[in-house]
Scaffold this motif. Structure first.
Motif, short mmCIF file in Angstrom:
data_model
loop_
_atom_site.label_atom_id
_atom_site.label_comp_id
_atom_site.label_asym_id
_atom_site.label_seq_id
_atom_site.Cartn_x
_atom_site.Cartn_y
_atom_site.Cartn_z
N THR A 273 13.54 41.59 38.52
CA THR A 273 13.66 41.75 37.07
C THR A 273 12.32 42.02 36.41
OG1 THR A 273 13.37 39.40 36.56
CG2 THR A 273 15.61 40.14 37.10
N LYS A 295 11.58 37.33 35.25
CA LYS A 295 12.55 36.59 34.45
C LYS A 295 13.25 35.46 35.20
CE LYS A 295 13.59 40.65 31.60
NZ LYS A 295 12.79 40.16 30.47
N TYR A 298 18.82 36.86 35.46
CA TYR A 298 19.27 37.80 34.43
C TYR A 298 20.79 37.77 34.38
CZ TYR A 298 20.61 41.26 38.02
OH TYR A 298 21.20 41.90 39.07
N GLN A 299 21.33 38.12 33.24
CA GLN A 299 22.77 38.14 33.06
C GLN A 299 23.34 39.47 33.57
OE1 GLN A 299 24.56 35.58 32.16
NE2 GLN A 299 22.78 34.29 31.75
N LYS A 314 19.99 46.37 39.92
CA LYS A 314 18.67 46.18 39.35
C LYS A 314 17.65 46.81 40.30
CE LYS A 314 18.22 43.77 35.45
NZ LYS A 314 19.46 44.22 34.82
#
Length: 347
Positions: A273, A295, A298-299, A314
Motif C-alpha cells: 500500500t 498503511k 487497506y479496505q 494492489k
C-alpha cells in the motif's frame, strides 16, 4: 545500477544482499499489550552438521470462543550469541503441544522483533531499550520476522552461504545485551456466527465503535485491526458452550554459529500500500522520514459492475539504487487473499 522491483497484491518480505532488499506487507500491528515472559515448556535444542534447531514456546495465553488476544512478550527464549539465522516458523499449540486447527484459532499474525536492553534491570528497563529494525523503508514495520496463518505451509530457510547476522558483539552497546520480543495476534472462531467475518475483524461482529484507546472510529471504518484488539469478543452463536483453553505460540528457529565464510543478508519489509517516495533513495536520512506511506492495512473496494470478477488488486513499485541479490522472499496473506507476486528487471 538501478533496479526496479514491483510488489503486487498484499505482502512480500525479502532478505537481500548489499542493501538491496524489499517486501510488501498488509495487516500487521494494532494495539499491543506488554506482558512479562513465563517459562511453560522445556527448550529443546538439537544440532546436525553444524545447523542448530531450537524449539521454543511463548508464555501462555487464554482464549474462549470468539475471543481475541493481541499481546507482546519481551525477552523471549531465543538463540544467543553471534549467529546466522537460517529460518523461523511458528504455530499455535495447546498445553499438550498439539497444533490447533486454523478454523478454531486463526493466527492473524505473529511478529518477531530485536532490541538491546540493559543487562541490569533497575525497574526502568523498558524505558532504556534500544529497538532494532529491519533495513526496510516502512517506519511502522520494524520487525525481523512476521507471518500469520500461512506459516505452517511456508518455507523460510535462507540458503547457503547466506545468513541473517545477529548478536555481533561489536554492534551491542556497552552494558547492554541483545534480546527478542514476539507479538501474537490470535482470533478464536469456535462457535462464531460468522467465522470469516471474525477473522476479517468486522466491527459489527465485535460490537466495536471505538478503538483500544477509546477514540471513535471513522464512520467508513467497516473492519480491521482497530476492531479486534486485545480482549475484544466476536459474536458467537446463542447457547454455544465456550470452553477456555491455554494456548502457546510454538516457534522453531534454525541457526549456525557465525563464521567469516557466511555471506550476510539483510531483511527488507515493504508495504504494497506504500504510495510514498518513488525516487528509490534508500539512505539513512530518507529512511528516517515519513516519505514512505505504509498503511499496514487497506479496505478492499466493494464489487461493482465494472469490477472484473470482483477481485481487488494492489500494486506498487520502488526503484532500488544499490545492486545486490534477492536471496529469499515470502508474502504475508490473510484469509481472502489469492496471491502475491514480486517481479522486476533482474528477477
Amino acid at each position: 545500477m538501478h533496479v526496479s522491483l514491483k510488489c503486487m497484491v498484499l505482502t512480500r518480505c525479502l532478505f537481500l544482499q548489499k542493501n538491496m532488499l524489499r517486501t510488501c506487507w498488509l495487516h500487521l500491528l494494532s494495539t499491543l499489550l506488554l506482558v512479562s515472559v513465563a517459562q511453560a515448556f522445556e527448550v529443546l535444542v538439537s544440532e546436525e552438521n553444524g545447523l542448530k534447531t531450537g524449539v521454543y514456546h511463548s508464555p501462555k495465553f487464554v482464549q474462549g470462543a470468539g475471543s481475541v488476544v493481541n499481546k507482546v512478550y519481551f525477552n523471549i527464549d531465543f538463540p544467543r550469541g553471534h549467529i546466522a539465522l537460517k529460518s523461523f516458523n511458528a504455530e499455535v499449540v495447546n498445553e499438550q503441544g498439539i497444533p490447533i486447527p486454523l478454523h478454531e484459532t486463526y493466527l492473524h499474525h505473529w511478529v518477531i522483533s530485536r532490541y538491546y536492553a540493559p543487562k541490569e534491570d533497575n525497574g526502568d528497563t523498558e524505558l532504556k531499550i534500544i529497538r532494532l529494525r529491519n533495513s526496510g523503508v516502512c517506519q511502522n514495520l520494524g520487525q525481523y520476522y512476521g507471518l500469520g496463518s500461512e506459516t505452517r505451509r511456508t518455507e523460510t530457510y535462507v540458503p547457503d552461504p547466506f545468513g541473517i547476522q545477529v548478536g555481533n558483539p561489536a554492534d551491542i552497546p556497552e552494558g547492554y545485551e541483545e534480546r527478542w520480543s514476539v507479538n501474537v495476534h490470535a482470533i478464536d472462531t469456535r462457535g462464531a456466527v460468522d467465522s470469516l467475518g471474525c477473522t476479517e475483524c468486522r466491527c459489527d461482529l465485535y460490537n466495536i465503535t471505538r478503538d483500544a484507546y477509546d477514540r471513535p472510529l471513522r464512520p467508513d471504518y467497516i473492519g480491521g485491526l482497530l476492531c479486534c484488539y486485545d480482549q475484544t469478543q466476536c459474536r458467537i452463536k446463542e447457547g454455544f458452550n465456550s470452553i477456555k483453553r491455554n494456548l502457546y505460540l510454538r516457534y522453531t528457529v534454525k541457526w549456525t554459529d557465525w563464521v567469516d565464510s557466511i555471506v550476510p543478508v539483510k531483511i527488507y519489509i515493504l508495504d504494497v500500500t506504500d504510495t510514498g517516495d518513488r525516487t528509490g533513495r534508500m539512505n539513512d536520512s530518507v529512511r528516517r522520514t515519513a516519505e514512505h506511506d505504509c498503511k499496514v492495512e487497506y479496505q478492499v473496494e466493494a464489487c461493482g459492475v465494472s469490477r472484473n470478477g470482483c477481485l481487488d488488486n494492489k500494486k506498487t513499485s520502488i526503484v532500488m539504487q544499490k545492486a545486490g541479490y534477492v536471496v529469499y522472499g515470502v508474502a504475508h496473506l490473510h484469509s481472502g487473499g489469492l496471491g502475491s507476486a514480486l517481479y522486476g528487471e533482474v528477477i
